[in-house]
Write an enzyme that holds these catalytic residues in place. Structure first.
Site, PDB file in Angstrom:
ATOM      1  N   ASP A  81       0.828  -1.214   0.000  1.00 55.48           N
ATOM      2  CA  ASP A  81       0.000   0.000   0.000  1.00 55.48           C
ATOM      3  C   ASP A  81       0.860   1.261   0.000  1.00 55.48           C
ATOM      4  O   ASP A  81       1.928   1.282   0.604  1.00 55.48           O
ATOM      5  CB  ASP A  81      -0.912  -0.040   1.242  1.00 55.48           C
ATOM      6  CG  ASP A  81      -2.008   1.008   1.159  1.00 55.48           C
ATOM      7  OD1 ASP A  81      -2.332   1.476   0.043  1.00 55.48           O
ATOM      8  OD2 ASP A  81      -2.547   1.373   2.215  1.00 55.48           O
ATOM      9  N   LEU A 127      11.661 -20.126  -5.508  1.00 54.79           N
ATOM     10  CA  LEU A 127      10.680 -19.257  -4.833  1.00 54.79           C
ATOM     11  C   LEU A 127       9.397 -19.288  -5.644  1.00 54.79           C
ATOM     12  O   LEU A 127       9.436 -19.258  -6.886  1.00 54.79           O
ATOM     13  CB  LEU A 127      11.222 -17.811  -4.788  1.00 54.79           C
ATOM     14  CG  LEU A 127      10.214 -16.724  -4.378  1.00 54.79           C
ATOM     15  CD1 LEU A 127       9.866 -16.841  -2.892  1.00 54.79           C
ATOM     16  CD2 LEU A 127      10.775 -15.324  -4.644  1.00 54.79           C
ATOM     17  N   HIS A 141       2.864   3.827  -8.897  1.00 55.33           N
ATOM     18  CA  HIS A 141       2.774   2.400  -9.257  1.00 55.33           C
ATOM     19  C   HIS A 141       4.055   1.955  -9.973  1.00 55.33           C
ATOM     20  O   HIS A 141       4.576   0.864  -9.720  1.00 55.33           O
ATOM     21  CB  HIS A 141       1.557   2.148 -10.149  1.00 55.33           C
ATOM     22  CG  HIS A 141       0.255   2.368  -9.429  1.00 55.33           C
ATOM     23  ND1 HIS A 141      -0.024   1.773  -8.212  1.00 55.33           N
ATOM     24  CD2 HIS A 141      -0.845   3.121  -9.727  1.00 55.33           C
ATOM     25  CE1 HIS A 141      -1.229   2.141  -7.796  1.00 55.33           C
ATOM     26  NE2 HIS A 141      -1.744   2.967  -8.693  1.00 55.33           N
TER      27      HIS A 141
END
Ligand code: FPP
Length: 224
Positions: A12, A122, A29
């Site tokens: 956030d 991962l 962003h």
């Protein structure tokens, strides 16, 4: 020291960062994507096996069209430019959420998931068009349709996080203390850290400090 197998992150603060430093939410962003790359690298260094990133919620469709389009374009370019690199690093990419984007983005996501399916270093779960409530409703409906007994084990099989262990650690950046419809079932015993920094300003050092604190917590899981 606590083992750390799965970190989930609510990324956030992009919009606020963008307005503050570049007078544009979308720039936030773009900068946030750089943090995504840094945190993926650091997750590997910490030998953590699962990283779940909340990239677009079922509620984010309420945002202005230009912001939504920008986010999806960013994701498209990221996949086009980086999927080979992620694959070489033995990273698996998986989407959680319903893939109902443009044909181009849906295909890119499916291609990326398929290409990296066998990778083991991962697993990065991208939560896209993800919402915990719709995930649960969908899971219950399918479970009942298939006449299964309602229990934890069976419900887990119908969630989008099927085969993914529950997060040990949840981090939310951006100085906001809420869960925003993210993995509500899966975080029943997760340790939660709220971080003041906005996502684009969050760095490896901040991440490692949280991991260090997490490792020292006495996790009882209801025991004493
Ligand atoms: C929340 O910040 C962030 C999002 C809704 C998008 C997350 C996207 C990225 C980190 C970059 C793209 C990632 C990928 C994987 C392509 P916000 O916009 O709600 O921030 P605000 O609370 O300051 O408005």
């Amino acid at each position: 020291m606590n083992p750390l197998n799965h970190v989930a992150i609510i990324m956030d603060g992009n919009g606020r960062w963008g307005i503050k430093y570049k007078n544009s939410r979308n720039s936030g962003h773009k900068e946030g994507l750089k943090t995504v790359e840094k945190i993926i690298k650091e997750t590997i260094k910490n030998e953590i096996k699962y990283l779940t990133l909340y990239a677009f919620s079922t509620e984010n469709w309420k945002r202005p069209k230009n912001e939504i389009n920008y986010l999806f374009k960013l994701l498209e370019n990221f996949l086009i430019n980086k999927i080979d690199d992620l694959h070489k690093q033995n990273i698996r990419l998986k989407v959680i959420g319903f893939k109902n984007f443009s044909k181009k983005l849906n295909n890119l996501l499916k291609y990326s998931e398929k290409k990296t399916f066998h990778n083991k270093k991962l697993q990065v779960n991208l939560a896209l068009n993800y919402g915990s409530k719709s995930e649960l409703i969908h899971a219950f409906k399918n479970l009942f349709k298939n006449k299964k007994t309602l229990n934890e084990k069976n419900l887990n099989k119908y969630l989008q996080t099927k085969n993914i262990p529950d997060p040990d650690l949840l981090i939310r950046t951006g100085d906001t203390k809420r869960l925003s419809n993210f993995l509500l079932w899966q975080i029943a015993y997760t340790e939660i850290f709220f971080e003041k920094k906005l996502w684009p300003s969050f760095n490896e050092n901040d991440y490692n400090k949280i991991i260090k604190k997490f490792r020292q917590i006495k996790r009882n899981f209801g025991n004493i």
